[in-house]
Design a protein around this motif. Sequence first.
Motif, PDB file in Angstrom:
ATOM      1  N   VAL A  59    -103.725  85.728   7.188  1.00 44.15           N
ATOM      2  CA  VAL A  59    -105.453  85.737   7.244  1.00 44.15           C
ATOM      3  C   VAL A  59    -106.041  85.950   5.692  1.00 44.15           C
ATOM      4  O   VAL A  59    -105.919  86.888   5.768  1.00 44.15           O
ATOM      5  CB  VAL A  59    -105.499  86.661   8.296  1.00 44.15           C
ATOM      6  N   VAL A  77    -106.018  80.159   8.107  1.00 43.25           N
ATOM      7  CA  VAL A  77    -105.117  81.097   8.106  1.00 43.25           C
ATOM      8  C   VAL A  77    -104.472  80.224   7.029  1.00 43.25           C
ATOM      9  O   VAL A  77    -104.858  79.129   6.257  1.00 43.25           O
ATOM     10  CB  VAL A  77    -103.906  80.403   9.304  1.00 43.25           C
ATOM     11  N   PHE A  96    -103.429  92.963  13.546  1.00 48.88           N
ATOM     12  CA  PHE A  96    -103.912  91.862  13.442  1.00 48.88           C
ATOM     13  C   PHE A  96    -105.322  92.148  12.488  1.00 48.88           C
ATOM     14  O   PHE A  96    -105.987  93.182  12.539  1.00 48.88           O
ATOM     15  CB  PHE A  96    -105.463  91.532  14.773  1.00 48.88           C
ATOM     16  N   ARG A  97    -104.400  91.911  10.691  1.00 49.55           N
ATOM     17  CA  ARG A  97    -105.569  92.428   9.725  1.00 49.55           C
ATOM     18  C   ARG A  97    -105.762  90.804   8.806  1.00 49.55           C
ATOM     19  O   ARG A  97    -105.316  90.767   8.966  1.00 49.55           O
ATOM     20  CB  ARG A  97    -105.322  93.193   8.970  1.00 49.55           C
ATOM     21  N   GLU A  98    -107.253  91.012   8.444  1.00 46.07           N
ATOM     22  CA  GLU A  98    -107.429  89.994   7.392  1.00 46.07           C
ATOM     23  C   GLU A  98    -106.315  90.528   6.164  1.00 46.07           C
ATOM     24  O   GLU A  98    -105.985  91.772   5.757  1.00 46.07           O
ATOM     25  CB  GLU A  98    -108.470  90.132   6.455  1.00 46.07           C
ATOM     26  N   GLN A 100    -102.910  90.103   5.895  1.00 44.24           N
ATOM     27  CA  GLN A 100    -101.615  90.009   6.651  1.00 44.24           C
ATOM     28  C   GLN A 100    -101.065  88.876   7.364  1.00 44.24           C
ATOM     29  O   GLN A 100    -101.897  87.865   7.175  1.00 44.24           O
ATOM     30  CB  GLN A 100    -101.415  91.202   7.965  1.00 44.24           C
ATOM     31  N   VAL A 102     -99.522  85.968   9.900  1.00 45.53           N
ATOM     32  CA  VAL A 102     -99.481  86.074  11.295  1.00 45.53           C
ATOM     33  C   VAL A 102     -99.217  84.239  11.710  1.00 45.53           C
ATOM     34  O   VAL A 102     -98.493  83.830  10.692  1.00 45.53           O
ATOM     35  CB  VAL A 102    -100.894  85.748  11.453  1.00 45.53           C
ATOM     36  N   VAL A 118    -101.033  85.066  19.265  1.00 43.09           N
ATOM     37  CA  VAL A 118    -101.087  85.386  18.438  1.00 43.09           C
ATOM     38  C   VAL A 118    -100.398  86.376  18.109  1.00 43.09           C
ATOM     39  O   VAL A 118    -100.197  87.686  18.944  1.00 43.09           O
ATOM     40  CB  VAL A 118    -102.661  86.232  17.706  1.00 43.09           C
ATOM     41  N   ALA A 120     -98.919  90.725  14.655  1.00 45.81           N
ATOM     42  CA  ALA A 120     -99.044  90.017  13.726  1.00 45.81           C
ATOM     43  C   ALA A 120     -98.456  91.556  12.887  1.00 45.81           C
ATOM     44  O   ALA A 120     -97.260  91.568  14.226  1.00 45.81           O
ATOM     45  CB  ALA A 120    -101.006  90.884  13.237  1.00 45.81           C
ATOM     46  N   LYS A 121     -98.267  91.737  12.310  1.00 42.28           N
ATOM     47  CA  LYS A 121     -97.790  92.303  11.389  1.00 42.28           C
ATOM     48  C   LYS A 121     -97.560  93.638  10.808  1.00 42.28           C
ATOM     49  O   LYS A 121     -99.272  93.314  10.987  1.00 42.28           O
ATOM     50  CB  LYS A 121     -96.050  91.958  10.252  1.00 42.28           C
ATOM     51  N   GLU A 124     -99.004  95.436   5.369  1.00 42.96           N
ATOM     52  CA  GLU A 124     -99.423  94.096   4.101  1.00 42.96           C
ATOM     53  C   GLU A 124     -98.530  93.481   3.318  1.00 42.96           C
ATOM     54  O   GLU A 124     -98.298  92.700   3.069  1.00 42.96           O
ATOM     55  CB  GLU A 124    -101.044  94.499   3.768  1.00 42.96           C
TER      56      GLU A 124
END
Length: 153
Positions: A59, A77, A96-98, A100, A102, A118, A120-121, A124
């Motif tokens: 992201v 992305v 979910f974070r910027e 990271q 996805v 979506v 997310a992990k 980071e």
Amino acid sequence: MNPVRRRRLLFVLLALVVAGIATTLIAMALERNVAYLYTPAEVLRGDAKQARFRLGGMVEKGSFAREAGSLTSHFRVTDGDAQLTVRYGKILPDLFREGQAVVATGTMQDGVFVAEDVLAKHDEAYMPKEVADKMGKAHQKHDVPAAPAGSTN
């Protein structure tokens, strides 16, 4: 040919036809549910031929925005080479974070990836192996090794 043999032969042929039809239906159902993973660069190059596929990457920092008064969010992305805008109309995962990794499943509509799901992990530093491999291959294609010092090429 006697009637018993004929009946057996018809039974075997009917069983083969039914097995063939069942195999075909199962293969078609599995093919419809398969979603291949692509990076933004691959999608923009036109490699994603399926209507529904998975988009993987990071992201992009500073790209997240939410539409006022709705759950719909937009973010980009990136795989380091290209960026693709994603629109998602549900609640994003808590992780979910910027910046990271996805993986989003969905379809392309008017140049925007419309995500149905979506993932997310939490860390980071972690990126799904499939995404990391694809991004690594994309970068290798762009990296041209320099000629060694003293070579005459």
